[in-house]
Design a protein around this motif. Structure first.
Motif, PDB file in Angstrom:
ATOM      1  N   GLU A  71      37.918  -3.560  13.131  1.00  0.00           N
ATOM      2  CA  GLU A  71      38.854  -2.726  13.898  1.00  0.00           C
ATOM      3  C   GLU A  71      38.119  -1.843  14.901  1.00  0.00           C
ATOM      4  O   GLU A  71      38.635  -1.549  15.983  1.00  0.00           O
ATOM      5  N   PHE A  72      36.873  -1.445  14.564  1.00  0.00           N
ATOM      6  CA  PHE A  72      36.110  -0.534  15.418  1.00  0.00           C
ATOM      7  C   PHE A  72      35.192  -1.286  16.387  1.00  0.00           C
ATOM      8  O   PHE A  72      34.473  -0.659  17.164  1.00  0.00           O
ATOM      9  N   GLU A  73      35.221  -2.595  16.348  1.00  0.00           N
ATOM     10  CA  GLU A  73      34.557  -3.461  17.338  1.00  0.00           C
ATOM     11  C   GLU A  73      33.085  -3.151  17.569  1.00  0.00           C
ATOM     12  O   GLU A  73      32.556  -3.318  18.672  1.00  0.00           O
ATOM     13  N   GLY A  74      32.402  -2.678  16.535  1.00  0.00           N
ATOM     14  CA  GLY A  74      30.976  -2.413  16.674  1.00  0.00           C
ATOM     15  C   GLY A  74      30.627  -1.071  17.281  1.00  0.00           C
ATOM     16  O   GLY A  74      29.457  -0.793  17.550  1.00  0.00           O
ATOM     17  N   ARG A  75      31.637  -0.214  17.516  1.00  0.00           N
ATOM     18  CA  ARG A  75      31.426   1.177  17.923  1.00  0.00           C
ATOM     19  C   ARG A  75      30.532   1.347  19.151  1.00  0.00           C
ATOM     20  O   ARG A  75      29.711   2.257  19.237  1.00  0.00           O
ATOM     21  N   ALA A  76      30.693   0.504  20.135  1.00  0.00           N
ATOM     22  CA  ALA A  76      29.918   0.678  21.370  1.00  0.00           C
ATOM     23  C   ALA A  76      30.477   1.851  22.174  1.00  0.00           C
ATOM     24  O   ALA A  76      31.696   2.039  22.249  1.00  0.00           O
ATOM     25  N   PRO A  77      29.608   2.652  22.787  1.00  0.00           N
ATOM     26  CA  PRO A  77      30.093   3.748  23.643  1.00  0.00           C
ATOM     27  C   PRO A  77      30.975   3.212  24.766  1.00  0.00           C
ATOM     28  O   PRO A  77      30.776   2.100  25.261  1.00  0.00           O
ATOM     29  N   GLY A  78      31.946   4.019  25.161  1.00  0.00           N
ATOM     30  CA  GLY A  78      32.776   3.679  26.308  1.00  0.00           C
ATOM     31  C   GLY A  78      33.778   2.575  26.075  1.00  0.00           C
ATOM     32  O   GLY A  78      34.340   2.031  27.024  1.00  0.00           O
ATOM     33  N   THR A  79      34.034   2.229  24.818  1.00  0.00           N
ATOM     34  CA  THR A  79      34.979   1.171  24.479  1.00  0.00           C
ATOM     35  C   THR A  79      36.103   1.733  23.621  1.00  0.00           C
ATOM     36  O   THR A  79      36.022   2.877  23.144  1.00  0.00           O
ATOM     37  N   PRO A  80      37.167   0.947  23.405  1.00  0.00           N
ATOM     38  CA  PRO A  80      38.193   1.393  22.445  1.00  0.00           C
ATOM     39  C   PRO A  80      37.604   1.710  21.075  1.00  0.00           C
ATOM     40  O   PRO A  80      38.127   2.562  20.356  1.00  0.00           O
ATOM     41  N   GLY A  81      36.500   1.045  20.728  1.00  0.00           N
ATOM     42  CA  GLY A  81      35.839   1.348  19.465  1.00  0.00           C
ATOM     43  C   GLY A  81      35.331   2.774  19.407  1.00  0.00           C
ATOM     44  O   GLY A  81      35.364   3.417  18.344  1.00  0.00           O
ATOM     45  N   GLU A  82      34.863   3.310  20.545  1.00  0.00           N
ATOM     46  CA  GLU A  82      34.455   4.716  20.558  1.00  0.00           C
ATOM     47  C   GLU A  82      35.648   5.626  20.325  1.00  0.00           C
ATOM     48  O   GLU A  82      35.571   6.564  19.523  1.00  0.00           O
TER      49      GLU A  82
END
Length: 557
Positions: A53-64
């Motif tokens: 759900e957090f898509e790998g927590r990349a900065p600047g993404t919906p995961g952030e």
């Protein structure tokens, strides 16, 4: 991340700084009781943050957005207050650069014969420049050894050569790699900052090179090509600069060692002999008589990422601070595993450390406010070069001169209980006494890192604060396991590095053994709590590279 060359400041300037220069005796530190700490919190947050759900927590993404919203909710629930005025956030200005249509990397000899190498398989390349098109064409290729310019050591791999507009080939690590002792020009077996890829690219830019390519060699790099490939492809984040990176090299990248061997052979050189020569003072750069060409297009966008900050205000000295740090980010989508999974979930690295911030906040709140204020700082863009911690350290919400010290947490070990703990950079600061006191209470032995050649002290967020003077300690679960001893610990570390680190398989496992994690968490709590309950100001040990900066900071206060 720029290396700060430190000049010693006279100690007499510190006369007014309370206890800043005294030795810290571990037996004199306050005893602290450890409240029950929640493994449920650790499990819940680690599993959540590392879910797809957090898509790998990349900065600047919906995961952030999902990550920082979730963290604020957890910080509130733990009883913290917003750490930046009435805000939980500190904006960190970044630029995202994504390369596309990358050409092969070609080397052409004087006879016109050329060699061509493929992106990902043979090389990776990025730029720090905000330019729509990067084109390095027929750039002279120069081998500059370890790419080190250290005036204080009388060592300059660039001496006598002009590399402006040229492509430099650089060895990873530093010239002492392979030394068994800790004696040598560059700390012997222990890597210095001169050995880090960050320094090598910085120095190449200062020298005016057009491109800088590091030869990947697994032992001195401390990780395989799979880690390089996953980390250096896809969108890359850099700190925003006024000149859009114009003072940087056009290209920074890595080449496989096999590529370097072919390049040197085509140039009539022997790579192994050149590597041996580079270890000696007085090494002279070698013009390989080859020309390099590489081009790619870029898409770039400026984005504000965010550090998340919570604070528990001190009961007696709220304007003095103790810092806990962990990075919330990971790599987002990356090179897919054989099963097609392309999300680098970062469960161990570093959902575990982020979860620990919350678990520690809960414990501090349960025990009541200590004398000093405690800051819980979840930073962004560690995987992009410690950018979030660097930004906070250079733009602190709370003065660094009033920050007594801190603890960094980056990737808890899931290998079970250990008899020891591994202190990264042991011997650098007086915070060792706090670690020793906590370890004694827990019946564990604080050991120096077994692989100082891997340069871990320069690879996580504590370094951003250390180089600006703040004593920071970074330790990990030990390698001498209760079940299996050191052989089991080494095997587990090797398995993680080779099969999960910076890859799609760093995923949450419901069968993990959390006993070692919780034991380590007790140590993290005790070190921070002791520091928050004293009126001492730990310093770097005499002669350490960061000592002068701390002395100056405290004297100015």
């Amino acid at each position: 991340m720029r290396l700060i060359y430190l000049a010693l400041i006279p100690a007499l300037a510190l006369g007014a700084c309370k206890k800043v220069d005294s030795e810290v005796d571990s037996s004199s530190l306050p005893e602290v009781s450890v409240p029950e700490m929640s493994d449920a919190t650790m499990k819940e947050i680690t599993e959540k943050l590392s879910s797809d759900e957090f898509e790998g927590r990349a900065p600047g993404t919906p995961g952030e957005e999902k990550t920082i919203t979730y963290l604020v909710d957890k910080f509130k629930g733990a009883g913290l207050e917003p750490g930046n005025g009435d805000s939980w956030f500190q904006n960190v200005p970044l630029v995202e650069i994504s390369a596309k249509n990358t050409s092969p990397l070609t080397f052409t000899g004087k006879d016109g014969a050329s060699m061509s190498f493929a992106e990902r398989k043979d090389f990776v390349a990025v730029t720090y420049q905000e330019q729509p098109k990067i084109d390095v064409k027929d750039s002279d290729v120069v081998f500059v050894g370890y790419g080190i310019n250290a005036p204080e050591k009388g060592w300059n791999d660039y001496e006598g050569v002009d590399v402006k507009g040229k492509t430099v080939i650089i060895l990873v690590n530093d010239a002492d790699f392979g030394t068994e002792s800790l004696e040598g020009e560059f700390g012997g077996r222990a890597m210095t900052y001169y050995g880090r890829w960050t320094y090598k690219f910085e120095e190449a830019a200062r020298q005016g090179a057009a491109a800088a390519l590091i030869i990947h060699d697994e032992a001195p790099a401390a990780y395989g090509w799979n880690v390089v490939e996953s980390s250096w492809t896809g969108p890359q984040f850099y700190a925003q600069t006024a000149n859009g990176g114009a003072d940087q090299t056009k290209v920074n990248g890595w080449i496989q060692k096999a590529v370097a061997e072919k390049l040197f052979s085509a140039a009539g050189q022997d790579l192994n002999k050149a590597m041996a020569a580079a270890k000696t003072k007085g090494f002279k750069a070698v013009d390989l008589g080859m020309k390099a060409s590489l081009s790619f297009e870029n898409e770039f966008a400026k984005k504000d990422s965010k550090n998340v900050i919570g604070i528990l205000k001190g009961a007696k000295r709220p304007d003095e601070y103790v810092l806990y740090t962990a990075h919330w980010d990971h790599l987002g989508r990356c090179t897919a595993a054989p099963d097609g999974d392309d999300i680098c979930n970062g469960a161990v690295d570093n959902a575990t450390g982020t979860a620990a911030l919350v678990a520690l906040a809960e414990a501090f709140k349960k025990q009541g406010a200590p004398d000093r204020s405690v800051i819980f700082l979840a930073v962004t863009a560690e995987e992009s070069g410690l950018l979030g911690s660097k930004y906070y350290a250079e733009n602190p919400v709370y003065p660094l001169s009033k920050t007594a010290g801190g603890v960094n947490m980056d990737a808890f070990s899931m290998t079970g209980l250990a008899k020891n703990l591994t202190v990264i950079g042991k011997g650098k600061s007086q915070l060792d006494a706090y670690v020793a006191a906590a370890a004694k209470i827990e019946g564990r032995t604080p050991d120096a890192e077994p692989t100082p050649e891997k340069g871990f002290y320069y690879r996580s967020d504590h370094f951003s604060f250390a180089k600006l003077g703040v004593p920071m300690v970074y330790f990990e679960g030990g390698d001498d396991l209760v079940n299996g001893g050191k052989s089991a610990g080494e095997a587990a570390a090797k398995d993680y590095t080779e099969n999960r680190y910076h890859g799609p398989k760093d995923e949450y496992n419901p069968n993990w053994d959390w006993s070692g994690v919780m034991a380590d968490l007790r140590l993290y709590y005790q070190v921070g709590r002791m520091l928050a309950m004293t009126d001492t100001w730990p310093n770097w040990n005499e002669g350490d590279e960061f000592r002068a900066t701390r002395d100056k900071s405290r004297a100015e206060k």
